[in-house]
Design a protein around this motif. Structure first.
Motif, PDB file in Angstrom:
ATOM      1  N   TRP A 591       6.963  -1.139  -4.339  1.00 12.60           N
ATOM      2  CA  TRP A 591       6.422  -1.614  -2.844  1.00 12.60           C
ATOM      3  C   TRP A 591       6.665  -2.977  -2.843  1.00 12.60           C
ATOM      4  O   TRP A 591       7.001  -3.434  -1.585  1.00 12.60           O
ATOM      5  CB  TRP A 591       4.770  -1.343  -2.821  1.00 12.60           C
ATOM      6  CG  TRP A 591       4.136  -1.971  -1.812  1.00 12.60           C
ATOM      7  CD1 TRP A 591       2.947  -2.782  -1.748  1.00 12.60           C
ATOM      8  CD2 TRP A 591       4.404  -1.717  -0.359  1.00 12.60           C
ATOM      9  NE1 TRP A 591       2.675  -2.949  -0.431  1.00 12.60           N
ATOM     10  CE2 TRP A 591       3.534  -2.398   0.311  1.00 12.60           C
ATOM     11  CE3 TRP A 591       5.541  -1.352   0.363  1.00 12.60           C
ATOM     12  CZ2 TRP A 591       3.456  -2.719   1.873  1.00 12.60           C
ATOM     13  CZ3 TRP A 591       5.444  -1.461   1.642  1.00 12.60           C
ATOM     14  CH2 TRP A 591       4.754  -2.128   2.452  1.00 12.60           C
ATOM     15  N   ASN A 592       6.506  -3.936  -3.619  1.00 10.46           N
ATOM     16  CA  ASN A 592       7.035  -5.173  -3.569  1.00 10.46           C
ATOM     17  C   ASN A 592       8.329  -5.408  -3.250  1.00 10.46           C
ATOM     18  O   ASN A 592       8.622  -6.390  -2.549  1.00 10.46           O
ATOM     19  CB  ASN A 592       6.677  -6.032  -4.913  1.00 10.46           C
ATOM     20  CG  ASN A 592       5.481  -6.038  -5.182  1.00 10.46           C
ATOM     21  OD1 ASN A 592       4.410  -5.873  -4.548  1.00 10.46           O
ATOM     22  ND2 ASN A 592       4.837  -6.570  -6.607  1.00 10.46           N
ATOM     23  N   GLN A 595       9.050  -4.769   0.555  1.00 14.09           N
ATOM     24  CA  GLN A 595       8.681  -5.766   1.389  1.00 14.09           C
ATOM     25  C   GLN A 595       9.592  -6.822   1.260  1.00 14.09           C
ATOM     26  O   GLN A 595      10.104  -7.393   2.478  1.00 14.09           O
ATOM     27  CB  GLN A 595       7.113  -5.996   0.593  1.00 14.09           C
ATOM     28  CG  GLN A 595       6.193  -5.020   1.088  1.00 14.09           C
ATOM     29  CD  GLN A 595       4.877  -5.482   0.613  1.00 14.09           C
ATOM     30  OE1 GLN A 595       4.022  -6.143   1.458  1.00 14.09           O
ATOM     31  NE2 GLN A 595       4.656  -5.377  -0.548  1.00 14.09           N
ATOM     32  N   ARG A 596       9.919  -7.109   0.165  1.00 13.08           N
ATOM     33  CA  ARG A 596      10.760  -8.544   0.079  1.00 13.08           C
ATOM     34  C   ARG A 596      12.232  -8.271   0.827  1.00 13.08           C
ATOM     35  O   ARG A 596      12.698  -9.187   1.281  1.00 13.08           O
ATOM     36  CB  ARG A 596      10.843  -8.997  -1.126  1.00 13.08           C
ATOM     37  CG  ARG A 596       9.664  -9.185  -2.001  1.00 13.08           C
ATOM     38  CD  ARG A 596       8.928 -10.671  -1.439  1.00 13.08           C
ATOM     39  NE  ARG A 596       9.734 -11.688  -1.599  1.00 13.08           N
ATOM     40  CZ  ARG A 596       9.791 -12.771  -0.354  1.00 13.08           C
ATOM     41  NH1 ARG A 596       9.003 -12.631   0.279  1.00 13.08           N
ATOM     42  NH2 ARG A 596      10.674 -13.875  -0.785  1.00 13.08           N
ATOM     43  N   TYR A 598      13.007  -5.970   3.180  1.00 14.76           N
ATOM     44  CA  TYR A 598      12.726  -5.739   4.457  1.00 14.76           C
ATOM     45  C   TYR A 598      12.566  -7.285   5.118  1.00 14.76           C
ATOM     46  O   TYR A 598      13.235  -7.262   6.127  1.00 14.76           O
ATOM     47  CB  TYR A 598      11.949  -4.965   4.740  1.00 14.76           C
ATOM     48  CG  TYR A 598      11.567  -4.633   6.389  1.00 14.76           C
ATOM     49  CD1 TYR A 598      12.243  -3.701   6.795  1.00 14.76           C
ATOM     50  CD2 TYR A 598      10.554  -5.301   6.949  1.00 14.76           C
ATOM     51  CE1 TYR A 598      12.292  -3.316   8.202  1.00 14.76           C
ATOM     52  CE2 TYR A 598      10.565  -4.842   8.416  1.00 14.76           C
ATOM     53  CZ  TYR A 598      11.387  -4.019   8.940  1.00 14.76           C
ATOM     54  OH  TYR A 598      11.126  -3.815  10.396  1.00 14.76           O
ATOM     55  N   THR A 686       5.679   0.660   4.465  1.00 15.05           N
ATOM     56  CA  THR A 686       4.301   0.755   4.223  1.00 15.05           C
ATOM     57  C   THR A 686       4.297   1.616   2.952  1.00 15.05           C
ATOM     58  O   THR A 686       5.266   2.468   2.400  1.00 15.05           O
ATOM     59  CB  THR A 686       3.504   1.714   5.242  1.00 15.05           C
ATOM     60  OG1 THR A 686       2.161   2.174   5.076  1.00 15.05           O
ATOM     61  CG2 THR A 686       4.344   2.888   5.686  1.00 15.05           C
TER      62      THR A 686
END
Length: 776
Positions: A591-592, A595-596, A598, A686
């Motif tokens: 997930w990290n 996010q990073r 994106y 998400t």
């Protein structure tokens, strides 16, 4: 065909997307790119973007920045501004020696599950015995009496590019006698963009200094009230790519800066320049300063409703036409990843305590899992002790490696790309750098373990580049990770190129980037990775345009050790960690990563490396489902970097990695999937619901990657807005091994494809364009 924004129907979605496919997202057909002059008014036109300048005796007035007939700049905006100072006494500022320097000491530490630095000593700018007397603060609209009325030149430096040069000579009686200002404006055919930079020449007998330099001192209209960052602003650096758009998101401008690292600033209303805290430049007689460019890139279009999330013109522009502009005009390098992705890095679970036996073991195991690259991280080079890993040389540590060359040959002979870690800290007792450059280190002195930080503001930078070429020739190294913080402390060592400590910050960053160019010129196939640490701090700044104009890849902050167990120790079967807890951390790492990556979506994501997907299995913590989630999460760009003790992998783990990496290799070879990232018109990242993105080439073929988080519906309509409405496409699920048959592009756009996934599951959908004869 006409789009009616009031009709929220599937047919309107299809119609609008069809128009966009025909005309392009940012309307590159809005007009020609050229420069025209009418009396003293200059019109710089680039598709729909227009900048209007007025030359008059008092200065260069910005009459306005327009998108078609809409004014985007506020009255009072300026073309540029800067301040001048004169040295007192009128002489070159002198550097310092060891007797007057105060040493700074670094020590590696860990906080918040990532790497940090503990720093002792005085950090700041040291006085040099030169006073700077203010001469003038110049703005473009009012530079009289310092400068006379400007002249201009229009020319074509290369095909489909027009350049305007505005030149102002100082007046003899003014405060800046002998100084010349040149402003460069550049437009390129087919792009609604305008790029600019400035050159300052000192033709006087005085030593001058400039600071407070704004390259584009404008204020964008309050109508462009919506701010979106396309690279992050964090850790002391503002974003290199920001969008300002209307509240309804139908029109806006991307503001881009090619200034490196923490040296750039962008105001709240889009003005661009250098940070006052870190920038100044000293100009001796006959010397000049040329800035890095900045640019504006306009876009417009409808906000298109879809079954999942509205598609905005900003997103459509960024994922396609803007990427072409970055490569074709700005000069961002195209990442070539096929020969080393997936890459495994030795840092996690080994730290600097690597050995020949451990690396040979990894080299034997990695091909079984399908890895194509092995990066030997810190700890391989000779130092005073086994713990002094940061104080480096370019000689292998004889205490750890009895046959370093043979080990490298083993790695290369197995078809893997060999990578090595290098740093800018050198051991004065062992490194040959000190025989060639006895004073090549930074002053004030920066120490780390037994090493000294070397200076990119000295000619040592050429030796630094040559050392990488030596390692390439000697051992077959084709990938370099460049690491450790040294530039941000400044350098005013006597005999180095900087005349002030603050000036050395930009000189140091430019020297680092120049070293990348030197390696590429001599060995074009070598891949160069810059870390956030060498680029400013630990943890350091995000990736930016400047880094990717010179380096191939960028290691973004922070280092992520989610799920590795003990991050500096090898796996053992009796580790006390709970498998379910480690599995949760492995999923957290996925997930990290999404996010990073994106957060950097304005840049080519295949060049962005997030450390790292953990290849550690502690009593079942790394399941096949987690492995596939790792691969999918890093596939926003390309699946690198993996790290961890692969001796912990089970035969099943090896098979899952091998089969998944083999699949990606085939898809990359067929469609070039790593070079694309589509995110318009689908959910944002998400980990609680569904998220998907495209990796489709210009023909609309490639993959769509789908992940489901901890919640959401069991079944979901997966819309694919990036295909041709009239095309026909074959769809296949690779993890579930299902053939979905042939879909019309219109049906994929409208979400007729429905997918069922369990929570925390994922899928790779292959989308292939069909021709009249079958598959394309």
């Amino acid at each position: 065909m006409r789009f009616n924004p009031r009709r929220n129907t599937q047919s309107s979605v299809f119609a609008s997307l069809f128009v966009l496919c025909l005309l392009g997202t940012c309307a590159s057909t809005l007009g020609q790119s050229d420069v025209r002059v009418r009396e003293d008014t200059i019109y710089i036109q680039s598709a729909g973007l227009r900048r209007v300048l007025v030359l008059h005796p008092q200065g260069l007035e910005l009459a306005g920045v327009y998108w078609k007939d809409t004014r985007w700049s506020e009255p009072g905006s300026q073309e540029f501004s800067l301040s001048f100072y004169a040295a007192q006494p009128n002489a070159e500022p002198q550097g310092i020696d060891e007797q007057t320097a105060q040493a700074i000491t670094q020590q590696a530490a860990e906080r918040n599950r990532t790497d940090v630095l503990d720093i002792q000593g005085r950090v700041g700018f040291q006085a040099q015995g030169t006073d700077w007397l203010p001469l003038a603060k110049i703005s473009s609209g009012q530079w009289s009496p310092a400068f006379a009325k400007a002249t201009y030149t229009i020319h074509t430096p290369r095909p489909e590019t027009t350049q305007l040069i505005v030149r102002a000579q100082s007046t003899e009686e003014g405060p800046l006698s002998g100084v010349t200002l040149e402003l460069f404006y550049e437009v390129s055919q087919g792009y609604p963009a305008l790029r600019k930079w400035i050159r300052v020449y000192n033709g006087s007998q005085r030593w001058l200094k400039i600071d407070q330099l704004r390259l584009d001192d404008l204020a964008l209209s309050n109508s462009l009230s919506r701010l979106t960052e396309l690279t992050p602003s964090e850790r002391g650096a503002v974003s290199s790519l920001r969008s300002y758009e209307r509240a309804d998101q139908t029109q806006g401008v991307i503001v881009g800066s090619e200034i490196p690292s923490a040296l750039r600033t962008t105001t709240a209303r889009g003005g661009q320049g250098y940070t006052e805290e870190f920038f100044e430049w000293v100009l001796g007689p006959t010397e000049s300063f040329t800035s890095e460019p900045v640019f504006l890139y306009g876009y417009q279009g409808p906000v298109i409703p879809t079954v999942s999330r509205p598609s905005t013109p900003l997103d459509r522009t960024v994922e396609k036409a803007f990427q072409q502009y970055l490569h074709g005009v700005v000069g961002v390098r195209r990442p070539q990843v096929e020969d080393h992705v997936p890459l495994w890095c030795s840092w996690s679970n080994f730290g600097p305590l690597i050995s020949e036996a451990a690396l040979r073991e990894m080299a034997q195991a990695l091909p079984r899992s399908g890895f194509k690259g092995l990066l030997v991280d810190a700890g391989w080079s000779q130092s005073d002790t086994a713990t002094h890993w940061a104080a480096t040389t370019t000689q292998a540590d004889p205490g750890k490696f009895s046959d370093f060359a043979g080990m490298c040959q083993q790695i290369v002979s197995q078809g893997m790309t060999l990578g090595l870690w290098v740093s800018t800290y050198k051991d004065p007792n062992l490194a040959k750098d000190f025989m060639l450059f006895p004073r090549g280190y930074i002053l004030p002195q920066v120490k780390r373990e037994n090493g000294l930080a070397m200076s990119f503001t000295s000619r040592w930078r050429y030796h630094y580049a040559q050392d990488m070429l030596y390692l390439h020739d000697r051992y077959g190294v084709n990938y370099f990770k460049q690491d450790l913080t040294n530039i941000r402390f400044g350098d005013i060592a006597r005999g180095h190129e900087s005349r002030s400590q603050k000036e050395s910050l930009l000189r140091g960053l430019r020297g680092l980037l120049e070293a990348q160019d030197q390696v590429h010129a001599s060995a074009p196939g070598v891949k160069l990775e810059l870390t956030h640490e060498i680029y400013w701090g630990t943890p350091g700044v995000p990736c930016d345009l400047a880094a990717l104009k010179h380096g191939d890849f960028y290691h973004i902050p922070p280092n992520d050790y989610s799920g590795v167990g003990h991050w500096k120790r090898r796996y053992t079967p009796n580790w006390p960690y709970r498998p379910d807890s480690l599995q949760n951390k492995l999923l957290e790492g996925c997930w990290n990563a999404r996010q990073r990556l994106y957060a950097h979506r304005g840049l080519p994501l295949a060049a962005i490396e997030y450390y790292g997907a953990a290849t550690v299995n502690v009593r079942g913590s790394l399941t096949p489902q987690v492995q596939r989630r790792q691969v999918c999460s890093w596939l926003l760009g390309a699946p690198s970097v993996f790290a961890g003790d692969v001796a912990s992998l089970t035969p099943e783990n090896e098979q899952v990695y091998r089969e998944t990496f083999s699949l990606l290799g085939k898809l990359q070879q067929q469609y070039g999937i790593y070079g694309y990232f589509q995110f318009s018109g689908v959910p944002e990242p998400t980990d609680t619901d569904w998220h998907w993105w495209g990796k489709l080439n210009e023909q609309g073929s490639g993959v769509v990657v789908v992940v489901r988080g901890s919640g959401g519906e069991t079944r979901r309509k997966i819309n694919v807005p990036w295909v041709e409405p009239e095309g026909r496409y074959r769809v296949r699920s690779h993890f579930k091994s299902r053939e979905w048959g042939t879909y019309r592009g219109k049906d994929l756009i409208e979400g007729k494809l429905e997918l069922a996934l369990e929570t925390m599951d994922q899928e790779i959908l292959e989308i292939s364009r069909m021709t009249a004869r079958g598959r394309k």
